[in-house]
Design an enzyme around this catalytic site. Structure first.
Site, PDB file in Angstrom:
ATOM      1  CB  THR A  93      -7.884   9.274 -43.257  1.00  0.00           C
ATOM      2  OG1 THR A  93      -7.667   8.145 -42.403  1.00  0.00           O
ATOM      3  CG2 THR A  93      -8.987  10.145 -42.701  1.00  0.00           C
TER       4      THR A  93
ATOM      5  NE  ARG B 238      -1.429  -0.083 -49.621  1.00  0.00           N
ATOM      6  CZ  ARG B 238      -0.488   0.105 -48.716  1.00  0.00           C
ATOM      7  NH1 ARG B 238       0.466  -0.782 -48.555  1.00  0.00           N
ATOM      8  NH2 ARG B 238      -0.489   1.183 -47.969  1.00  0.00           N
TER       9      ARG B 238
HETATM   10  P1  ADP Z   1      -2.089   5.748 -43.536  1.00  0.00           P
HETATM   11  O1  ADP Z   1      -2.968   5.357 -44.682  1.00  0.00           O
HETATM   12  O2  ADP Z   1      -1.193   6.883 -43.881  1.00  0.00           O
HETATM   13  O3  ADP Z   1      -1.353   4.636 -42.926  1.00  0.00           O
HETATM   14  P2  ADP Z   1      -4.585   6.032 -42.128  1.00  0.00           P
HETATM   15  O4  ADP Z   1      -5.442   6.843 -43.016  1.00  0.00           O
HETATM   16  O5  ADP Z   1      -4.812   4.556 -42.079  1.00  0.00           O
HETATM   17  O6  ADP Z   1      -3.050   6.332 -42.403  1.00  0.00           O
HETATM   18  O7  ADP Z   1      -4.718   6.639 -40.673  1.00  0.00           O
HETATM   19  C1  ADP Z   1      -4.043   6.082 -39.570  1.00  0.00           C
HETATM   20  C2  ADP Z   1      -4.891   6.216 -38.327  1.00  0.00           C
HETATM   21  O8  ADP Z   1      -5.002   7.602 -37.981  1.00  0.00           O
HETATM   22  C3  ADP Z   1      -6.326   5.721 -38.514  1.00  0.00           C
HETATM   23  O9  ADP Z   1      -6.697   5.030 -37.337  1.00  0.00           O
HETATM   24  C4  ADP Z   1      -7.159   6.969 -38.654  1.00  0.00           C
HETATM   25  O10 ADP Z   1      -8.447   6.802 -38.103  1.00  0.00           O
HETATM   26  C5  ADP Z   1      -6.366   7.984 -37.858  1.00  0.00           C
HETATM   27  N1  ADP Z   1      -6.505   9.341 -38.413  1.00  0.00           N
HETATM   28  C6  ADP Z   1      -6.243   9.708 -39.680  1.00  0.00           C
HETATM   29  N2  ADP Z   1      -6.458  11.018 -39.859  1.00  0.00           N
HETATM   30  C7  ADP Z   1      -6.867  11.495 -38.662  1.00  0.00           C
HETATM   31  C8  ADP Z   1      -7.246  12.800 -38.174  1.00  0.00           C
HETATM   32  N3  ADP Z   1      -7.221  13.843 -38.985  1.00  0.00           N
HETATM   33  N4  ADP Z   1      -7.603  12.912 -36.883  1.00  0.00           N
HETATM   34  C9  ADP Z   1      -7.601  11.821 -36.052  1.00  0.00           C
HETATM   35  N5  ADP Z   1      -7.264  10.582 -36.449  1.00  0.00           N
HETATM   36  C10 ADP Z   1      -6.901  10.414 -37.726  1.00  0.00           C
END
Ligand code: ADP
Length: 558
Positions: free
Chosen positions: A76, A97
């Site tokens: 994100t 990825r």
């Molecule tokens: P990572 O890459 O570190 O594993 P992700 O970016 O895939 O994490 O995020 C994991 C989950 O958390 C996703 O479902 C995303 O939508 C959610 N998420 C990420 N940042 C936020 C935020 N700031 N507020 C709410 N949900 C979030």
């Protein structure tokens, strides 16, 4: 409480641009693309070679603190940051990825970002996408079939059926096929032996493809892969089984990077997806190098916490690909720091400044570790709706005390607009002179390299090798296969090999259970703790809430 739209609802509310237009803005012609419908394309290898002489942009790595099982938002933040850089007038591409179906239907959900920082079409990216993972599954299992057929047809290579290291794969979490018996049914069905399934993203093929420079290099890597040992204990390779040509044929499209768009129509390369706890955890080298040619700021991500993903990004990917990063973003969340500070996972939404302060030790150690590689660091606090002002202020204050740049990143709620401050700080960090270097000398012995990683990065007191692991090291030394980087296989939930030891544990011992070479990928895998190469599904899998209607409209993907 405010009702938030789900990721899929947000993704569906935004009209995508044709991928040809998005790619054109990144400097790619329609002819350079192989279209998979209107919104996805592969980029031809010829087009990539044509860019060889172009100067590289800056390389920004996004990594994270030790995560909770839900992830702390690296994808994100990476997407949000790239959107923010474009919004401030910089030319940025994000390289990520490809998601694996195992986590999609299990606990974690998809891996296409979240909120207003997503890559689209997210349903396709999270499901079959352009078929890369299926092609890898097929190539992996072709090799398995060739091994068993070779034994059935007379076993000229004298493969020891008790010592076959190559496993079958499927891109699914399915614990029931971790250990299986094959060849049952009598003479016509081959020799009976024990076999195993791994998840596709744990296959050496995934790692080899992600580190290959092109199809010829990939073929050579596939040929080098050790699949078994013969009755004299000597390695048997895929090359000896004459498997590499057909496998490379199955992978001829999978090796080409995929281009899609962010919600703000900026280019995103999504390619390759080895897990970070059992493999090296970054997208393909081909996509990263392409992104550096296509942009001034290539933002990329390495899996899980910086102890796993970032260390392997530097020591494996940068070393093998001759990459030099310019800046590192460490993603932290207030909820995860509170967990490290002792708060039960059920209560992470409640304000607790004290626990946050205690859990800062985890972030502090990751900052120090990244600085050991000689790189400038910016902390991105991935803002969640339930974070309180007191908590945010405390975290910013602690980072200032630590002398590290910090930015509140709100890309999830606001897209690129919410990451402008982070983008500015990243641009500044990239201007700093850096002194990037690897953590260890690849020519050192396996135990020496292990010691350096365990002491310098995990801060353990000691690394112990089991008797079996010692024997395996000796064997690799005899074969002259020990002078490669180490790929640690360790839990992502702790600096140690005990997933329950959160925050910043010290004085622990790390036990290496197994040492094996991925001769095709070009690294040595050292397994600690009970690392799963085939995960299982949880009690209530994410799959249970998913559906698709008559018109193909999906829900519950996230
Ligand atoms: P990572 O890459 O570190 O594993 P992700 O970016 O895939 O994490 O995020 C994991 C989950 O958390 C996703 O479902 C995303 O939508 C959610 N998420 C990420 N940042 C936020 C935020 N700031 N507020 C709410 N949900 C979030």
């Amino acid at each position: 409480m405010t009702e938030f739209l789900t990721d899929i609802e947000i993704a569906n509310s935004i009209e995508m641009e044709p991928i040809v237009d998005v790619a054109e803005r990144a400097g790619l012609k329609a002819d350079d693309l192989e279209l998979y419908g209107k919104y996805k394309a592969k980029i031809s290898l010829d087009a990539i070679h044509e860019l060889d002489k172009k100067e590289d942009g800056k390389l920004v790595l996004v990594t994270a603190i030790t995560p909770t099982p839900a992830g702390e938002g690296k994808s994100t933040v990476s997407i949000g940051l790239s959107q923010g850089l474009n919004k401030m007038g910089k030319n940025s591409v994000v390289a990520l990825r490809e998601p694996s179906l195992g986590p999609v239907f299990g606990v974690k959900g998809g891996a296409a970002g979240g909120g207003y920082s997503q890559v689209v079409p997210m349903e396709d990216i999270n499901l079959h996408f352009t078929g890369d993972l299926h092609a890898m599954t097929a190539a992996n299992n072709l090799l398995s079939a060739l091994i068993d057929n070779h034994i059935h047809q007379g076993n000229a290579l004298r493969i020891d059926a008790r010592n076959i290291t190559w496993k079958r794969v499927i891109d699914m979490n399915d614990r029931s096929i971790r250990n299986i018996v094959i060849g049952m049914g009598g003479k016509a069905c081959g020799f009976t032996r024990e076999d195993h399934f791994m998840i596709t993203v744990a296959s050496e093929i995934m790692a080899a493809l992600c580190l290959a420079s092109g199809l010829t290099d990939l073929k050579e890597r596939l040929a080098r892969m050790i699949v078994a040992y013969n009755l004299d204990g000597e390695p048997v390779t895929a090359g000896q089984l004459e498997a590499q040509g057909a496998m490379a044929m199955l992978l001829k499209d999978a090796i080409k990077p995929n281009i899609v768009q962010t919600l703000e129509h900026t280019p995103a390369l999504i390619h390759g997806g080895p897990f970070a706890n059992i493999a090296h955890g970054c997208n393909s080298l081909i996509a990263t190098k392409l992104g550096l040619k296509l942009s001034d700021y290539l933002v990329t991500e390495a899996g899980f916490g910086a102890d796993l993903g970032a260390e392997k990004f530097f020591d494996i990917k940068c070393r093998l690909g001759n990459l030099k990063p310019d800046a590192v973003v460490i993603v932290a969340t207030i909820k995860a720091l509170k967990m490290h500070g002792g708060v039960d996972k059920k209560n992470l939404k409640e304000e607790n400044v004290e626990a946050l302060e205690a859990g800062f030790a985890n972030l502090g150690r990751h900052i120090e570790n990244v600085k050991k590689f000689g790189l400038p660091v910016v902390v991105a606090v991935n803002k969640f709706a339930f974070d309180t002002e007191a908590e945010v202020n405390k975290l910013i204050e602690k980072c200032a005390e630590y002398g590290v740049e910090v930015s509140l990143s709100d890309g999830w709620a606001k897209g690129g607009e919410g990451t402008l401050d982070l983008a500015e700080k990243v641009v500044r960090a990239c201007e700093q002179e850096n002194n990037f270097h690897y953590l260890y000398d690849v020519e050192a012995s396996i135990p020496e390299k292990l010691n350096t990683i365990v002491k310098e990065i995990y801060r353990g007191a000691k690394v112990t090798l089991t008797a079996a692991a010692k024997k395996q090291v000796k064997k690799l030394e005899e074969l002259g296969l020990d002078k490669m980087p180490i790929c640690m296989a360790k839990t992502q939930f702790s600096f140690s090999d005990d997933k329950n030891a959160v925050n910043a544990p010290e004085g622990f011992e790390i036990t290496v259970q197994n040492v094996r070479v991925s001769a095709g990928a070009g690294f040595i895998v050292c397994e600690t703790g009970d690392i799963m190469v085939m995960p299982g599904l949880p009690k209530v899998p994410a799959a249970n809430k998913m559906d698709v209607d008559e018109n193909g409209k999906m829900e519950g993907l996230f």
